[in-house]
Design a protein around this motif. Sequence first.
Motif, PDB file in Angstrom:
ATOM      1  N   ALA A   1      73.414  19.425 -77.883  1.00 12.97           N
ATOM      2  CA  ALA A   1      72.504  20.022 -78.619  1.00 12.97           C
ATOM      3  C   ALA A   1      71.040  20.567 -77.939  1.00 12.97           C
ATOM      4  O   ALA A   1      70.720  21.496 -77.617  1.00 12.97           O
ATOM      5  CB  ALA A   1      72.432  19.592 -80.024  1.00 12.97           C
ATOM      6  N   GLU A   2      70.528  19.386 -77.427  1.00 16.79           N
ATOM      7  CA  GLU A   2      69.197  19.339 -76.893  1.00 16.79           C
ATOM      8  C   GLU A   2      69.226  19.972 -75.467  1.00 16.79           C
ATOM      9  O   GLU A   2      68.412  20.991 -75.111  1.00 16.79           O
ATOM     10  CB  GLU A   2      68.417  17.949 -76.450  1.00 16.79           C
ATOM     11  CG  GLU A   2      68.382  17.024 -77.759  1.00 16.79           C
ATOM     12  CD  GLU A   2      67.208  17.806 -78.809  1.00 16.79           C
ATOM     13  OE1 GLU A   2      67.745  17.817 -80.177  1.00 16.79           O
ATOM     14  OE2 GLU A   2      66.444  18.644 -78.338  1.00 16.79           O
ATOM     15  N   LEU A   3      70.464  19.978 -74.510  1.00 17.84           N
ATOM     16  CA  LEU A   3      70.179  20.663 -73.361  1.00 17.84           C
ATOM     17  C   LEU A   3      70.615  22.094 -73.732  1.00 17.84           C
ATOM     18  O   LEU A   3      69.971  22.921 -73.190  1.00 17.84           O
ATOM     19  CB  LEU A   3      71.743  20.240 -72.665  1.00 17.84           C
ATOM     20  CG  LEU A   3      71.626  19.030 -71.846  1.00 17.84           C
ATOM     21  CD1 LEU A   3      73.232  18.592 -71.331  1.00 17.84           C
ATOM     22  CD2 LEU A   3      70.499  19.234 -70.697  1.00 17.84           C
ATOM     23  N   TYR A   4      71.571  22.639 -74.743  1.00 17.98           N
ATOM     24  CA  TYR A   4      71.699  23.806 -75.212  1.00 17.98           C
ATOM     25  C   TYR A   4      70.352  24.556 -75.705  1.00 17.98           C
ATOM     26  O   TYR A   4      69.805  25.720 -75.261  1.00 17.98           O
ATOM     27  CB  TYR A   4      72.649  23.766 -76.281  1.00 17.98           C
ATOM     28  CG  TYR A   4      72.879  25.294 -76.908  1.00 17.98           C
ATOM     29  CD1 TYR A   4      72.078  25.524 -78.266  1.00 17.98           C
ATOM     30  CD2 TYR A   4      73.600  26.230 -76.353  1.00 17.98           C
ATOM     31  CE1 TYR A   4      72.249  26.905 -78.775  1.00 17.98           C
ATOM     32  CE2 TYR A   4      73.784  27.687 -76.784  1.00 17.98           C
ATOM     33  CZ  TYR A   4      73.073  28.016 -77.893  1.00 17.98           C
ATOM     34  OH  TYR A   4      73.115  29.066 -78.419  1.00 17.98           O
ATOM     35  N   LEU A   5      69.522  23.911 -76.540  1.00 19.58           N
ATOM     36  CA  LEU A   5      68.099  24.311 -76.822  1.00 19.58           C
ATOM     37  C   LEU A   5      67.303  24.750 -75.641  1.00 19.58           C
ATOM     38  O   LEU A   5      66.271  25.172 -75.658  1.00 19.58           O
ATOM     39  CB  LEU A   5      67.450  23.483 -77.732  1.00 19.58           C
ATOM     40  CG  LEU A   5      68.026  23.260 -79.166  1.00 19.58           C
ATOM     41  CD1 LEU A   5      67.599  22.208 -80.180  1.00 19.58           C
ATOM     42  CD2 LEU A   5      68.174  24.561 -80.064  1.00 19.58           C
ATOM     43  N   ARG A   6      67.485  24.034 -74.646  1.00 22.77           N
ATOM     44  CA  ARG A   6      66.652  24.176 -73.361  1.00 22.77           C
ATOM     45  C   ARG A   6      67.160  25.026 -72.231  1.00 22.77           C
ATOM     46  O   ARG A   6      66.687  25.022 -71.181  1.00 22.77           O
ATOM     47  CB  ARG A   6      66.404  22.583 -72.686  1.00 22.77           C
ATOM     48  CG  ARG A   6      65.512  21.863 -73.593  1.00 22.77           C
ATOM     49  CD  ARG A   6      65.469  20.366 -73.049  1.00 22.77           C
ATOM     50  NE  ARG A   6      64.497  19.597 -73.923  1.00 22.77           N
ATOM     51  CZ  ARG A   6      64.529  19.266 -75.152  1.00 22.77           C
ATOM     52  NH1 ARG A   6      65.660  19.878 -75.832  1.00 22.77           N
ATOM     53  NH2 ARG A   6      63.658  18.725 -75.817  1.00 22.77           N
TER      54      ARG A   6
ATOM     55  N   ARG B   1      66.316  25.404 -84.354  1.00 22.98           N
ATOM     56  CA  ARG B   1      66.346  24.049 -83.656  1.00 22.98           C
ATOM     57  C   ARG B   1      67.088  23.005 -84.303  1.00 22.98           C
ATOM     58  O   ARG B   1      68.090  22.309 -84.037  1.00 22.98           O
ATOM     59  CB  ARG B   1      65.248  23.614 -82.990  1.00 22.98           C
ATOM     60  CG  ARG B   1      64.611  24.793 -82.130  1.00 22.98           C
ATOM     61  CD  ARG B   1      63.107  24.381 -81.603  1.00 22.98           C
ATOM     62  NE  ARG B   1      62.987  23.469 -80.553  1.00 22.98           N
ATOM     63  CZ  ARG B   1      63.421  23.727 -79.160  1.00 22.98           C
ATOM     64  NH1 ARG B   1      63.487  25.193 -79.043  1.00 22.98           N
ATOM     65  NH2 ARG B   1      63.092  22.824 -78.282  1.00 22.98           N
ATOM     66  N   TRP B   2      66.387  22.691 -85.800  1.00 21.61           N
ATOM     67  CA  TRP B   2      67.057  21.461 -86.398  1.00 21.61           C
ATOM     68  C   TRP B   2      68.360  21.930 -86.821  1.00 21.61           C
ATOM     69  O   TRP B   2      69.332  20.892 -87.280  1.00 21.61           O
ATOM     70  CB  TRP B   2      65.948  21.425 -87.515  1.00 21.61           C
ATOM     71  CG  TRP B   2      64.774  20.627 -87.135  1.00 21.61           C
ATOM     72  CD1 TRP B   2      63.739  20.920 -86.516  1.00 21.61           C
ATOM     73  CD2 TRP B   2      64.827  19.146 -86.496  1.00 21.61           C
ATOM     74  NE1 TRP B   2      62.994  20.004 -86.042  1.00 21.61           N
ATOM     75  CE2 TRP B   2      63.796  18.662 -86.069  1.00 21.61           C
ATOM     76  CE3 TRP B   2      66.040  18.224 -86.279  1.00 21.61           C
ATOM     77  CZ2 TRP B   2      63.573  17.473 -85.453  1.00 21.61           C
ATOM     78  CZ3 TRP B   2      65.574  16.878 -86.140  1.00 21.61           C
ATOM     79  CH2 TRP B   2      64.416  16.663 -85.605  1.00 21.61           C
TER      80      TRP B   2
ATOM     81  N   LEU C   1      74.340  15.240 -79.690  1.00 28.23           N
ATOM     82  CA  LEU C   1      72.900  15.483 -79.897  1.00 28.23           C
ATOM     83  C   LEU C   1      72.357  15.762 -78.558  1.00 28.23           C
ATOM     84  O   LEU C   1      71.627  16.962 -78.487  1.00 28.23           O
ATOM     85  CB  LEU C   1      72.172  14.331 -80.647  1.00 28.23           C
ATOM     86  CG  LEU C   1      72.079  14.248 -82.179  1.00 28.23           C
ATOM     87  CD1 LEU C   1      70.993  13.235 -82.378  1.00 28.23           C
ATOM     88  CD2 LEU C   1      71.335  15.642 -82.672  1.00 28.23           C
ATOM     89  N   ALA C   2      72.940  15.052 -77.680  1.00 26.12           N
ATOM     90  CA  ALA C   2      72.253  15.360 -76.196  1.00 26.12           C
ATOM     91  C   ALA C   2      72.641  16.768 -75.742  1.00 26.12           C
ATOM     92  O   ALA C   2      71.985  17.510 -75.226  1.00 26.12           O
ATOM     93  CB  ALA C   2      72.745  14.247 -75.134  1.00 26.12           C
TER      94      ALA C   2
ATOM     95  N   ARG D   1      70.711  20.856 -84.211  1.00 28.89           N
ATOM     96  CA  ARG D   1      70.777  19.717 -84.147  1.00 28.89           C
ATOM     97  C   ARG D   1      72.056  19.187 -85.495  1.00 28.89           C
ATOM     98  O   ARG D   1      72.434  18.193 -85.172  1.00 28.89           O
ATOM     99  CB  ARG D   1      69.477  18.802 -84.221  1.00 28.89           C
ATOM    100  CG  ARG D   1      68.809  19.282 -82.993  1.00 28.89           C
ATOM    101  CD  ARG D   1      67.379  18.511 -83.229  1.00 28.89           C
ATOM    102  NE  ARG D   1      66.512  18.968 -81.889  1.00 28.89           N
ATOM    103  CZ  ARG D   1      65.264  19.560 -81.978  1.00 28.89           C
ATOM    104  NH1 ARG D   1      64.663  19.740 -83.066  1.00 28.89           N
ATOM    105  NH2 ARG D   1      64.556  19.660 -80.814  1.00 28.89           N
TER     106      ARG D   1
ATOM    107  N   ARG E   1      61.774  26.838 -85.358  1.00 27.52           N
ATOM    108  CA  ARG E   1      62.149  25.468 -86.003  1.00 27.52           C
ATOM    109  C   ARG E   1      63.277  25.371 -86.813  1.00 27.52           C
ATOM    110  O   ARG E   1      63.924  24.359 -86.420  1.00 27.52           O
ATOM    111  CB  ARG E   1      60.811  24.758 -86.326  1.00 27.52           C
ATOM    112  CG  ARG E   1      59.820  24.309 -85.427  1.00 27.52           C
ATOM    113  CD  ARG E   1      58.846  23.337 -86.020  1.00 27.52           C
ATOM    114  NE  ARG E   1      57.796  23.135 -84.983  1.00 27.52           N
ATOM    115  CZ  ARG E   1      56.580  23.791 -84.853  1.00 27.52           C
ATOM    116  NH1 ARG E   1      56.366  24.723 -85.709  1.00 27.52           N
ATOM    117  NH2 ARG E   1      55.711  23.171 -83.903  1.00 27.52           N
TER     118      ARG E   1
END
Length: 280
Positions: free
Chosen positions: A225-230, A169-170, A222-223, A173, A166
């Motif tokens: 970053a979310e794509l990268y995390l997935r 992840r943060w 941010l979007a 972001r 976690r």
Amino acid sequence: MKARATTGARFAVSSGVSLLSRGLWGLVAVGGLLWVAYIAVFYGGRALLGDWWAWNAILRNLHREGEVAANLGIGVHLAAGALITLIGPLQLLPSIRAAAPAIHRALGRIYVFAALAAGIGGSLFILLRGTLGGAPMSLGFGLYGALVTGAAILTLRYARRRDLQRHRRWAIRLFALGVGSLLYRVEYSLWALFTGMAGHDDETWRGGIDLVMDFFFYVPTLAVAELYLRLPPTDARPPWLRGGLVVALALGGLLGAVGLALATIAWWWPPVEAVLFAPS
Ligand code: HEM
């Protein structure tokens, strides 16, 4: 024969992705140095000369005589913002995390507290003075400040709890948010290049593009970053995704480099030159 060709192509694309990612890292690091040089020489230099009024040369509401709290808020936010911009790229380096975890932790603490200071300082300025663009810009920048502050608190909390998944992840972001202020100027420069600043109102900062930019400088990062995390792990990525990553990284890098060059020449160098070469 066919299997060897596929493996070869797969390898070429993967090393392409890693090469481009390193290139993009380099671009963000160099861009950050130019951005911080501007903040340090222009805002820092004028402050050292006691010439606070000059802070209004770029944005006319940054300094007002007697309004100490708002002036302090934006001043703290500038210094803290510069720290975030410098440290951010270093925190992403696996080499530092592996070879010198103590340095990663120490820089991490400075980074998180600088993010808190930038978020709180900027928000205080918005609450006490408001932004040039009025309610829409105050909402956009205020939300930005809240996201930066929240991501900083969670990045630190999960590090302290040794919940490194976690924490990572943060932290990603928070980094994506941190480059937002740099991207704000880069994106406006690209818009000027491609449209001649169509829809921008220099008086009210409430033209069509200004209303979009009040949020666009951090929502897409941010979007991403979310794509990268997935993203699935490298060896589980289908060919279309590998190819798409190469195109996206190459295009992002090219546009980023052009936008950065324009922002430096048109937005950052003139006020720096005025401080460095102003007749004494
Ligand atoms: C992440 C690092 C940040 C950096 C490096 C940074 C840097 C700057 C700079 C240099 C300016 C002056 C404009 C210019 O000379 O181009 C500015 C303006 C401003 N920033 Fe930031 N900033 C950061 C984060 C934030 C955050 C988190 C907030 C939100 C609370 C914020 C709110 C503002 C506001 C309200 C203005 C003034 C807008 C106006 O004049 O109305 N900034 N920032």
